[in-house]
Design a protein around this motif. Structure first.
Motif, PDB file in Angstrom:
ATOM      1  N   GLY A  23       0.852  -1.201   0.000  1.00 23.87           N
ATOM      2  CA  GLY A  23       0.000   0.000   0.000  1.00 23.87           C
ATOM      3  C   GLY A  23       0.879   1.240   0.000  1.00 23.87           C
ATOM      4  O   GLY A  23       2.071   1.184  -0.319  1.00 23.87           O
ATOM      5  N   TRP A  24       0.279   2.376   0.385  1.00 22.15           N
ATOM      6  CA  TRP A  24       1.008   3.644   0.331  1.00 22.15           C
ATOM      7  C   TRP A  24       0.837   4.452   1.606  1.00 22.15           C
ATOM      8  O   TRP A  24      -0.287   4.620   2.092  1.00 22.15           O
ATOM      9  CB  TRP A  24       0.515   4.491  -0.853  1.00 22.15           C
ATOM     10  CG  TRP A  24       0.976   3.920  -2.149  1.00 22.15           C
ATOM     11  CD1 TRP A  24       0.333   2.991  -2.911  1.00 22.15           C
ATOM     12  CD2 TRP A  24       2.206   4.198  -2.810  1.00 22.15           C
ATOM     13  NE1 TRP A  24       1.074   2.673  -4.009  1.00 22.15           N
ATOM     14  CE2 TRP A  24       2.234   3.405  -3.986  1.00 22.15           C
ATOM     15  CE3 TRP A  24       3.303   5.036  -2.538  1.00 22.15           C
ATOM     16  CZ2 TRP A  24       3.309   3.438  -4.877  1.00 22.15           C
ATOM     17  CZ3 TRP A  24       4.365   5.063  -3.440  1.00 22.15           C
ATOM     18  CH2 TRP A  24       4.364   4.266  -4.578  1.00 22.15           C
ATOM     19  N   HIS A  25       1.971   4.956   2.115  1.00 24.77           N
ATOM     20  CA  HIS A  25       1.948   5.970   3.169  1.00 24.77           C
ATOM     21  C   HIS A  25       2.128   7.313   2.485  1.00 24.77           C
ATOM     22  O   HIS A  25       3.083   7.514   1.721  1.00 24.77           O
ATOM     23  CB  HIS A  25       3.085   5.736   4.172  1.00 24.77           C
ATOM     24  CG  HIS A  25       3.299   6.919   5.074  1.00 24.77           C
ATOM     25  ND1 HIS A  25       4.271   7.867   4.836  1.00 24.77           N
ATOM     26  CD2 HIS A  25       2.635   7.318   6.177  1.00 24.77           C
ATOM     27  CE1 HIS A  25       4.193   8.797   5.781  1.00 24.77           C
ATOM     28  NE2 HIS A  25       3.220   8.492   6.601  1.00 24.77           N
ATOM     29  N   LYS A  26       1.196   8.233   2.732  1.00 22.32           N
ATOM     30  CA  LYS A  26       1.262   9.535   2.060  1.00 22.32           C
ATOM     31  C   LYS A  26       1.035  10.657   3.066  1.00 22.32           C
ATOM     32  O   LYS A  26       0.191  10.523   3.959  1.00 22.32           O
ATOM     33  CB  LYS A  26       0.179   9.631   0.969  1.00 22.32           C
ATOM     34  CG  LYS A  26       0.402   8.683  -0.202  1.00 22.32           C
ATOM     35  CD  LYS A  26      -0.818   8.649  -1.107  1.00 22.32           C
ATOM     36  CE  LYS A  26      -0.602   7.704  -2.271  1.00 22.32           C
ATOM     37  NZ  LYS A  26      -0.265   8.397  -3.521  1.00 22.32           N
ATOM     38  N   GLN A  27       1.762  11.756   2.873  1.00 21.59           N
ATOM     39  CA  GLN A  27       1.545  12.956   3.692  1.00 21.59           C
ATOM     40  C   GLN A  27       0.964  14.059   2.818  1.00 21.59           C
ATOM     41  O   GLN A  27       1.367  14.212   1.650  1.00 21.59           O
ATOM     42  CB  GLN A  27       2.866  13.449   4.285  1.00 21.59           C
ATOM     43  CG  GLN A  27       3.407  12.553   5.381  1.00 21.59           C
ATOM     44  CD  GLN A  27       4.747  13.065   5.865  1.00 21.59           C
ATOM     45  OE1 GLN A  27       5.713  13.090   5.105  1.00 21.59           O
ATOM     46  NE2 GLN A  27       4.816  13.471   7.106  1.00 21.59           N
ATOM     47  N   TYR A  28       0.050  14.816   3.403  1.00 26.08           N
ATOM     48  CA  TYR A  28      -0.617  15.897   2.679  1.00 26.08           C
ATOM     49  C   TYR A  28      -0.623  17.167   3.521  1.00 26.08           C
ATOM     50  O   TYR A  28      -0.612  17.107   4.762  1.00 26.08           O
ATOM     51  CB  TYR A  28      -2.079  15.533   2.370  1.00 26.08           C
ATOM     52  CG  TYR A  28      -2.208  14.465   1.309  1.00 26.08           C
ATOM     53  CD1 TYR A  28      -2.337  14.798  -0.027  1.00 26.08           C
ATOM     54  CD2 TYR A  28      -2.179  13.118   1.669  1.00 26.08           C
ATOM     55  CE1 TYR A  28      -2.436  13.821  -1.005  1.00 26.08           C
ATOM     56  CE2 TYR A  28      -2.264  12.127   0.702  1.00 26.08           C
ATOM     57  CZ  TYR A  28      -2.392  12.488  -0.637  1.00 26.08           C
ATOM     58  OH  TYR A  28      -2.479  11.517  -1.591  1.00 26.08           O
ATOM     59  N   GLN A  29      -0.714  18.292   2.795  1.00 21.44           N
ATOM     60  CA  GLN A  29      -0.942  19.583   3.455  1.00 21.44           C
ATOM     61  C   GLN A  29      -2.216  20.186   2.880  1.00 21.44           C
ATOM     62  O   GLN A  29      -2.482  20.035   1.686  1.00 21.44           O
ATOM     63  CB  GLN A  29       0.226  20.524   3.190  1.00 21.44           C
ATOM     64  CG  GLN A  29       0.080  21.863   3.899  1.00 21.44           C
ATOM     65  CD  GLN A  29       1.336  22.696   3.744  1.00 21.44           C
ATOM     66  OE1 GLN A  29       2.304  22.521   4.460  1.00 21.44           O
ATOM     67  NE2 GLN A  29       1.311  23.593   2.774  1.00 21.44           N
TER      68      GLN A  29
END
Ligand SMILES: N[C@@H](CCC(=O)N[C@@H](CS)C(=O)NCC(=O)O)C(=O)O
Length: 278
Positions: free
Chosen positions: A14-20
Motif C-alpha cells: 500500500g502507500w503511506h502519504k503525507q498531505y498539506q
C-alpha cells in the motif's frame, strides 16, 4: 478544497502519504498522513481508523514508530494520522510541551489567545473526515484510536459521537482530564474556569451520563511514568464496570508510555477494530 501531496512511500503493497491542506476550522495550514492498504481502489473503498497522537507529536510519530502498516495492509484498513494542534508562526503557542502547539487536546478553545485556531474537535470530528472521504477510497465505516492525550481524544470523540464510530481503542489514555495536571492546565487555558465546560470533553464524565454502548479496548503499561498522576485509568474502568459498558481493559507488566509499548500491541487494536468495522 486543495490539498497538496508532500510525500509518498510504498509500504507493504500500500502507500503511506503525507498531505498539506488549508483548514477552515483551524484557520491555518495543516499536515496529515494516511496509510492506504493495497486493497484500497476507487471500486473497493476500505474502512478507516483515525489515530490521535499524544503530546508533542505530529502526523509522523505513529506512522514511523507504531509499525501498523503491515497489519493494516493485511486487514485492508486505511489509517489517518492528523497533527495534534494547529500550527504556524501566527498560531498561539506556549514554551511548555503540554500547552499550545503539539498539545491541542482535541477540543474547541473558547479563550484568548487560543480560540482563533485551537478548534481541534471540529477539525477531527467534521472537517478532516469530510476531506478524507472526498479524496480517498474510504467507506463510511470509521473507528478511532489514540495514545495518551490522543487516547483522551479518541474516547471523548467516540462517547460524544457513538453513531459515527463503530469502535474505539486507546493506549495509555488520559481518561479523566478534569482530574489531572495535564488536563487542568490545558482546559483552564483553552476553556476558562467553568468546570461544567470541561466536563463536556472528559471521557469519564461523558461515560457517567451516557447510555451508549460502543466496543472499547484500552491497553495500559504498568511501568508508565504518567500512570498514577495523569492517566488514572481506574476512574474510567470502575465506572465502565458499574455500568456494564463494553470495555476490555488490559494492563501490561513492565511496559512504559512509549511507542515501544504501542508497537507491541497495535496488531490487537487493528484486529479489534476490523471485527467491529464489519
Ligand atoms: N516530553 C514529555 C513527554 C511527552 C510524551 O511522552 N509524549 C508522548 C505522548 S504523551 C509521545 O508519544 N511522544 C512522542 C514519541 O514518543 O514519539 C516529557 O518528557 O515529559
Amino acid at each position: 478544497m486543495t490539498i497538496e501531496n508532500l510525500s509518498s512511500n510504498k509500504s507493504f503493497g500500500g502507500w503511506h502519504k503525507q498531505y498539506q491542506h488549508e483548514s477552515k476550522s483551524l484557520n491555518c495550514n495543516m499536515q496529515f498522513a494516511i496509510y492506504l492498504p493495497p486493497q484500497a481502489t476507487q471500486s473497493t473503498p476500505v474502512p478507516v481508523i483515525y489515530w490521535l497522537s499524544g503530546l508533542t507529536c505530529t502526523d509522523e510519530n505513529f506512522m514511523q514508530k507504531a509499525g501498523a502498516q503491515r497489519i493494516a495492509a493485511e486487514l485492508g484498513i486505511a489509517i489517518v494520522a492528523p497533527d495534534t494542534s494547529p500550527r504556524g508562526d501566527d498560531v498561539a503557542n506556549d514554551d511548555s510541551y503540554d500547552l499550545g502547539q503539539g498539545a491541542g487536546f482535541y477540543i474547541n478553545a473558547t479563550q484568548n489567545p487560543w480560540g482563533k485556531h485551537y478548534q481541534m474537535y471540529d477539525y477531527i470530528n467534521d472537517e478532516l473526515p469530510k476531506l478524507i472521504k472526498e479524496t480517498f477510497p474510504v467507506t463510511d465505516k470509521w473507528a478511532i484510536s489514540g495514545h495518551s492525550m490522543g487516547g483522551h481524544g479518541a474516547l471523548m470523540m467516540a462517547l460524544r459521537n457513538p453513531q459515527k464510530y463503530s469502535s474505539v481503542s486507546a493506549f495509555s489514555p488520559i481518561v479523566n482530564p478534569v482530574n489531572c495536571p495535564w488536563g487542568e492546565k490545558a482546559f483552564t487555558a483553552y476553556l476558562g474556569d467553568d468546570k461544567a465546560d470541561w466536563r463536556e470533553y472528559d471521557s469519564t464524565e461523558l461515560l457517567r451520563k451516557s447510555s451508549v454502548e460502543i466496543p472499547t479496548l484500552i491497553d495500559q503499561g504498568l511501568s508508565d511514568n504518567f500512570l498514577a498522576e495523569q492517566l488514572k485509568p481506574q476512574n474510567f474502568v470502575t465506572l465502565a464496570t458499574d455500568k456494564a459498558f463494553p470495555l476490555t481493559y488490559r494492563e501490561h507488566e513492565g511496559y512504559d508510555h512509549s511507542y515501544y509499548f504501542i508497537s507491541s500491541f497495535i496488531e490487537d487494536h487493528l484486529k479489534f477494530h476490523k471485527e467491529n468495522l464489519k
